[in-house]
Design an enzyme around this catalytic site. Structure first.
Site, PDB file in Angstrom:
ATOM      1  N   ASP A   1      43.906  41.379  31.278  1.00  0.00           N
ATOM      2  CA  ASP A   1      43.796  42.050  32.582  1.00  0.00           C
ATOM      3  C   ASP A   1      42.975  41.080  33.439  1.00  0.00           C
ATOM      4  OD1 ASP A   1      44.022  44.145  34.440  1.00  0.00           O
ATOM      5  OD2 ASP A   1      42.072  44.945  33.873  1.00  0.00           O
TER       6      ASP A   1
ATOM      7  N   GLY B   1      37.515  50.081  30.952  1.00  0.00           N
ATOM      8  CA  GLY B   1      38.502  51.140  31.180  1.00  0.00           C
ATOM      9  C   GLY B   1      39.697  51.016  30.243  1.00  0.00           C
ATOM     10  N   LYS B   2      40.197  49.807  30.128  1.00  0.00           N
ATOM     11  CA  LYS B   2      41.410  49.628  29.318  1.00  0.00           C
ATOM     12  C   LYS B   2      41.074  49.513  27.833  1.00  0.00           C
ATOM     13  CE  LYS B   2      43.661  47.782  33.347  1.00  0.00           C
ATOM     14  NZ  LYS B   2      42.426  47.592  34.144  1.00  0.00           N
TER      15      LYS B   2
ATOM     16  N   PRO C   1      34.705  46.683  33.005  1.00  0.00           N
ATOM     17  CA  PRO C   1      33.736  47.552  32.319  1.00  0.00           C
ATOM     18  C   PRO C   1      34.307  48.407  31.186  1.00  0.00           C
ATOM     19  CG  PRO C   1      34.435  48.563  34.374  1.00  0.00           C
ATOM     20  CD  PRO C   1      35.164  47.252  34.287  1.00  0.00           C
TER      21      PRO C   1
ATOM     22  N   CYS D   1      39.584  40.113  29.013  1.00  0.00           N
ATOM     23  CA  CYS D   1      38.713  40.294  30.198  1.00  0.00           C
ATOM     24  C   CYS D   1      38.468  41.799  30.302  1.00  0.00           C
ATOM     25  CB  CYS D   1      39.409  39.765  31.445  1.00  0.00           C
ATOM     26  SG  CYS D   1      39.801  38.018  31.344  1.00  0.00           S
TER      27      CYS D   1
ATOM     28  N   CYS E   1      45.424  43.359  39.439  1.00  0.00           N
ATOM     29  CA  CYS E   1      45.487  44.335  40.536  1.00  0.00           C
ATOM     30  C   CYS E   1      45.722  43.587  41.841  1.00  0.00           C
ATOM     31  CB  CYS E   1      44.250  45.229  40.581  1.00  0.00           C
ATOM     32  SG  CYS E   1      42.717  44.335  40.820  1.00  0.00           S
TER      33      CYS E   1
HETATM   34  C1  LIG Z   1      40.134  43.015  36.403  1.00  0.00           C
HETATM   35  S1  LIG Z   1      38.568  42.878  35.670  1.00  0.00           S
HETATM   36  C2  LIG Z   1      38.829  43.624  34.118  1.00  0.00           C
HETATM   37  C3  LIG Z   1      38.811  45.125  34.130  1.00  0.00           C
HETATM   38  C4  LIG Z   1      38.865  45.692  32.742  1.00  0.00           C
HETATM   39  N1  LIG Z   1      40.033  45.223  32.021  1.00  0.00           N
HETATM   40  C5  LIG Z   1      38.862  47.198  32.745  1.00  0.00           C
HETATM   41  O1  LIG Z   1      39.945  47.792  32.670  1.00  0.00           O
HETATM   42  O2  LIG Z   1      37.809  47.798  32.828  1.00  0.00           O
HETATM   43  C6  LIG Z   1      38.529  41.196  35.263  1.00  0.00           C
HETATM   44  C7  LIG Z   1      37.367  40.800  34.399  1.00  0.00           C
HETATM   45  O3  LIG Z   1      37.541  39.442  34.041  1.00  0.00           O
HETATM   46  C8  LIG Z   1      36.269  38.898  33.795  1.00  0.00           C
HETATM   47  N2  LIG Z   1      36.421  37.430  33.757  1.00  0.00           N
HETATM   48  C9  LIG Z   1      36.503  36.563  34.787  1.00  0.00           C
HETATM   49  N3  LIG Z   1      36.683  35.322  34.329  1.00  0.00           N
HETATM   50  C10 LIG Z   1      36.736  35.397  32.985  1.00  0.00           C
HETATM   51  C11 LIG Z   1      36.882  34.442  31.947  1.00  0.00           C
HETATM   52  N4  LIG Z   1      37.051  33.151  32.205  1.00  0.00           N
HETATM   53  N5  LIG Z   1      36.882  34.872  30.667  1.00  0.00           N
HETATM   54  C12 LIG Z   1      36.714  36.169  30.383  1.00  0.00           C
HETATM   55  N6  LIG Z   1      36.549  37.124  31.335  1.00  0.00           N
HETATM   56  C13 LIG Z   1      36.570  36.742  32.609  1.00  0.00           C
HETATM   57  C14 LIG Z   1      35.436  39.471  34.935  1.00  0.00           C
HETATM   58  O4  LIG Z   1      34.073  39.465  34.590  1.00  0.00           O
HETATM   59  C15 LIG Z   1      36.005  40.891  35.060  1.00  0.00           C
HETATM   60  O5  LIG Z   1      35.220  41.801  34.366  1.00  0.00           O
END
Ligand SMILES: C[S@@+](CC[C@H](N)C(=O)[O-])C[C@H]1O[C@@H](n2cnc3c(N)ncnc32)[C@H](O)[C@@H]1O
Length: 510
Positions: A326, A262-263, A260, A257, A383
């Site tokens: 994440d 960051g990780k 945008p 996941c 988070c």
């Molecule tokens: C906490 S954010 C991730 C932040 C990211 N790791 C970063 O550090 O920039 C969670 C992400 O999970 C994605 N997401 C939600 N459901 C998902 C799914 N079933 N499969 C993949 N990604 C998913 C969302 O679009 C969102 O961008």
């Protein structure tokens, strides 16, 4: 570089809290409320905080041994009895036009009473009645819904809860992560200082800088260094999952996941643009931001995909050395950034998050290959600080798959819960890390690291051998919720105005 606190918005009003009572603290709650963090964002010397009180705690978080606190305690102790209105009177007052100063004073008084309940309560009044009033006052004063406030009270107990709520009223310090594919932290710090930006290093990270002050003329998202991809504006907590993942050059890593990015960009930098990162996200619009960040930061070892993370195991079983999940979550650790969380999250939202998190985690475990030398790890992070989205999800995965919890290698964070309100989790759950805004002046975060032991489902007991479908899980949890509601109602019948399951709160059972 100066070693001082960055400016932050002052809290609504400084408050001093009485120490935790014996009744509130069981062994673990005691550890949670009195054990101060060993190191924080601003520590550069482990010896600074040998007593558990560091610079941030004294300045930012109300501690009960300061002068004002002592004065309040003495004054309050001198009172024969602190009179608190009945729950009905409080409800009426709050429904009309509550005077927030009055509500705040009552919060303080009730915290004081609860901290030595048998000596300070009014004759004939129960602890659960005080707690009900306390809960109502807190939801009014800090503008939360009762569902979330009750959950938080279960987790923190009286004193620490107020510290947590106060911390959510202030923004966290601005932090940046150096992109080591383009520069070094020292060079970046000098370049920013030359533009009048006051920065300091984050002691526990090799790449983090905390921004103490920025001149009005400088926008941190538009400096030449930013545009050249030398850094990313990123909360310090977000460094932790990647540090726990500890990717190595040449490996195959999935960021399930990722948007945008960051990780993912941090992972790529640690891997020195070698090996391969698959950075995936289900939301196409967010993937665009991921692509932008990758271009700006010079990431060349990545493949970007736009799929539901739950299908990875089917498409690429056992394909990765390490996986970062994440997970999407309720965001209860980042309320200072998104105040809407205070009132928008209810039981259904948390249940939905928890289901998705469980499914994603099983898929991640199935997509990582089984133990092979140093590889085969899944790091799970959110988070959110809620147990339902963290320990419960990890515990579920431990029951369903052949994995074990291993140390995250992180210096900071409090241990995960092993016991929580009658639930007993895996004994290694303490290896997980919990980061709280009031304890570390960082966003709330949860990090767990799992090592894959073997492929396939874990066969435990007869009835546990089949995979629980989402519907079945929903049904089970629905039943549990209903049972809890029933218990609450039964108690309510016995004690007037009891919105809480008193004993569990009293003993702070985790
Ligand atoms: C906490 S954010 C991730 C932040 C990211 N790791 C970063 O550090 O920039 C969670 C992400 O999970 C994605 N997401 C939600 N459901 C998902 C799914 N079933 N499969 C993949 N990604 C998913 C969302 O679009 C969102 O961008």
């Amino acid at each position: 570089m100066k070693n001082k606190e960055p400016e932050s918005v002052p809290p609504k009003k400084a408050r001093n809290w009485a120490p935790e009572s014996e009744e509130v603290s069981d062994e673990e709650l005691e550890e949670q409320t009195s054990g101060k963090p060993k190191s924080t964002l601003f520590d550069d010397d482990d010896d600074d905080d040998v007593n558990g009180f560091d610079e941030m705690d004294e300045d930012d978080v109300d501690s009960y041994d300061d002068a004002e606190g002592d004065a309040y305690m003495e004054e309050a102790a001198g009172k024969i009895e602190i009179q608190i209105p009945t729950i009905e009177e409080v409800e009426k007052e709050l429904a009309e036009n509550p005077d927030l100063a009055n509500v705040q004073a009552r919060i303080k008084d009730i915290a004081f009473i609860l901290s030595d309940f048998s000596n300070r309560r009014e004759e004939g009044r129960s602890r659960s009645e005080y707690l009900s009033i306390f809960l109502k006052d807190l939801t009014t004063y800090y503008s939360y819904n009762e569902y979330l406030m009750e959950k938080l009270l279960h987790m923190f107990g009286v004193t620490e809860l107020v510290e947590f709520l106060e911390a959510n009223e202030r923004p966290r310090p601005v932090t940046i992560r150096t992109n080591t594919l383009k520069t070094r932290r020292k060079l970046l710090a000098s370049a920013l200082i030359d533009q009048g930006v006051d920065v300091d290093v984050i002691a526990w990270s090799k790449v983090g800088l905390v921004v103490m002050q920025t001149p009005g003329s400088v926008a941190l998202g538009a400096t030449p260094q930013y545009l050249a991809g030398q850094y990313l504006l990123q909360g310090a907590s977000s460094f932790l999952p990647v540090m726990a993942l500890a990717p190595k050059s040449g490996e195959k890593v999935l960021d399930m996941c990722a948007a945008p990015g960051g990780k993912s960009t941090h992972i790529a930098a640690i891997m020195k643009n070698t090996g391969m990162i698959v950075s995936n996200d289900v939301h196409a619009a967010r993937v665009k931001a991921l692509v932008g960040n990758f271009h700006r930061m010079g990431i060349t070892n990545s493949l970007i995909t736009n799929m539901d993370g739950r299908v990875f195991a089917k498409k690429m079983p056992g394909a990765f050395d390490r996986i970062l999940l994440d997970a999407p979550c309720s965001g209860t650790g980042v309320i200072s950034k998104d105040e809407s969380v205070k009132i928008t999250k209810d039981a259904k939202d948390i249940q939905r998050c928890s289901h998705l998190q469980r499914e994603l985690l099983l898929a991640a475990i199935d997509s990582v290959h089984k133990y092979n030398g140093e590889n085969g790890y899944v790091v799970y992070s959110t988070c959110s600080i809620l147990v339902e989205e963290n320990e419960e999800v990890i515990d579920y995965a431990l029951r369903k798959r052949k994995v074990k919890l291993v140390p995250t290698g992180l210096e900071i964070g409090k241990p995960g819960y092993i016991h929580y309100r009658g639930h007993k989790f895996d004994p290694n759950m303490h290896l997980c890390k919990r980061v709280y805004p009031h304890a570390y002046n960082m966003d709330g975060f949860f990090v767990a690291k799992l090592k894959k032991l073997d492929d396939g489902p874990r066969i435990m007991v007869q009835e546990d051998t089949t995979e629980e479908t989402a519907e079945e899980m929903e049904e089970t949890e629905q039943k549990e919720e209903e049972q809890e509601e029933e218990e609450k109602k039964a108690k309510k019948g016995k004690k007037s105005g009891n919105a809480l399951t008193g004993k569990k709160v009293l003993t702070g059972k985790k």
